[in-house]
Enzyme design. Structure first.
Site, mmCIF file in Angstrom:
data_model
loop_
_atom_site.group_PDB
_atom_site.id
_atom_site.type_symbol
_atom_site.label_atom_id
_atom_site.label_comp_id
_atom_site.label_asym_id
_atom_site.label_seq_id
_atom_site.Cartn_x
_atom_site.Cartn_y
_atom_site.Cartn_z
ATOM 1 N N ASP A 100 3.448 -1.980 -1.072
ATOM 2 C CA ASP A 100 3.858 -3.288 -1.876
ATOM 3 C C ASP A 100 4.462 -4.286 -1.306
ATOM 4 O OD1 ASP A 100 6.490 -2.108 -1.650
ATOM 5 O OD2 ASP A 100 6.818 -2.107 -3.513
ATOM 6 N N SER A 101 4.546 -4.051 0.125
ATOM 7 C CA SER A 101 4.661 -5.112 1.275
ATOM 8 C C SER A 101 3.777 -6.063 1.344
ATOM 9 C CB SER A 101 5.313 -4.621 2.555
ATOM 10 O OG SER A 101 4.356 -3.459 2.934
ATOM 11 N N ASP B 192 1.368 2.569 -2.503
ATOM 12 C CA ASP B 192 2.628 2.052 -3.387
ATOM 13 C C ASP B 192 2.453 1.883 -4.812
ATOM 14 O OD1 ASP B 192 5.149 2.050 -2.312
ATOM 15 O OD2 ASP B 192 5.004 0.300 -1.012
ATOM 16 N N LYS C 295 3.087 6.488 -3.463
ATOM 17 C CA LYS C 295 4.687 6.520 -3.349
ATOM 18 C C LYS C 295 5.336 5.653 -4.338
ATOM 19 C CE LYS C 295 6.176 3.805 0.022
ATOM 20 N NZ LYS C 295 7.541 3.133 -0.582
ATOM 21 N N GLU D 65 9.502 4.336 -5.645
ATOM 22 C CA GLU D 65 10.803 4.268 -4.881
ATOM 23 C C GLU D 65 12.191 4.511 -5.968
ATOM 24 O OE1 GLU D 65 10.075 -0.050 -2.674
ATOM 25 O OE2 GLU D 65 11.700 0.224 -4.291
ATOM 26 N N GLU E 38 14.970 4.574 3.889
ATOM 27 C CA GLU E 38 14.894 3.266 4.611
ATOM 28 C C GLU E 38 16.438 2.761 4.637
ATOM 29 O OE1 GLU E 38 13.109 -1.201 3.933
ATOM 30 O OE2 GLU E 38 12.549 0.514 2.728
#
Length: 285
Positions: free
Chosen positions: A66-67, A105, A135, A137, A203
């Protein structure tokens, strides 16, 4: 045809050995690498061309992160990017990388509501994008979603420590797991592993804590600002290759200056067009 050794003497030519065919990396390959003590690299990718290059370089895992919100779409944070904006990027990366495991993501807002929402979002990335895994979070708070996805046959990479989608609630870009907060980070790692995640990104976690967690878990850990003892490492490719502008995060190492080279190439191209140098005779029919 003969070859020469380091002293210049001719050596008999050796018969060419057939290249071992590369196969698609799967989650069990990463588990095997952890068991054997082999460290590995992961990079982000957002398009066919860079995915092809990274795949040829032998990068085993590519993350359509999602970056992309920042490096593709120009948003200030990862929060605004949507499923519809990410799926076309996943398609391109999958086409460009015939060997890497491609992870997509799940963006902010697509899984927090519960297991059903997570399954709906993940299914789109698998069916429409061709992703091999997703993925998401969070630690304990998303363990139910992880368990639901893995029960449905969808491989899940977890992400704990600093979670960029939660930047507003975390009070900015801060190291997580210091002091008393270490116990919660450990609990998060154990929770996602027990829920069925095949790996976990850590992270901006203190290196000592990341080492401790890596030793506790049977699944691979992937560090980004989490020290050298994780099983794998991940960077945003624009950061790794010098495409990002501004000051880099402390955990970033620039392995090239692709941004500078591209800028110089574009400047030279524009100069030669303006001067009538390009195209030359050899570029014409």
């Amino acid at each position: 045809m003969s070859e020469h050794n380091v002293y210049g003497a001719a050596q008999p030519a050796q018969p060419a050995q057939p290249a071992q065919p590369r196969t698609r990396i799967r989650t069990h390959h990463l588990q095997k690498m952890k068991a054997e003590g082999h460290k590995w690299a992961m990079l982000t990718a957002y398009d066919y061309s860079t995915a092809r290059i990274f795949d040829e370089a032998g990068i085993p895992v590519l993350l359509v992160g999602d970056s992309a919100a920042n490096v593709v779409y120009g948003y200030d944070t990862t929060v605004p990017v949507s499923i519809d904006e990410l799926i076309p990027l996943v398609r391109g990366v999958v086409r460009g990388a015939p060997h890497a495991l491609v992870v997509a993501d799940l963006p902010f807002g697509s899984y927090e509501a519960g297991p059903a929402a997570a399954l709906a979002a993940a299914t789109r990335f698998m069916k429409e994008g061709g992703a091999h895994a997703v993925k998401l979070e969070g630690g304990e708070r998303v363990a139910e979603q992880i368990a639901h996805l893995t029960a449905a046959g969808i491989p899940v990479m977890a992400h704990i420590g600093f979670t960029p989608q939660s930047v507003n609630s975390l009070g900015g870009f801060r190291v997580q797991g210091r002091g008393d907060a270490a116990e919660q980070t450990i609990a998060d790692a154990i929770a996602v592993a027990e829920a069925g995640a095949f790996s976990v990104v850590m992270e901006m976690v203190p290196a000592g804590l990341a080492t401790q967690i890596t030793g506790k878990l049977t699944i691979p850990t992937i560090g980004i600002g989490a020290g050298p003892n994780c099983d794998g490492q991940v960077l945003v490719w624009q950061d790794m290759a010098g495409m990002s502008s501004g000051k880099s995060a402390r955990f970033v190492k620039r392995f090239a200056d692709i941004g500078g080279e591209l800028r110089r190439a574009a400047t030279q191209y524009a100069h030669e067009v303006a001067a009538g140098v390009f195209p030359a005779d050899e570029h014409c029919f």
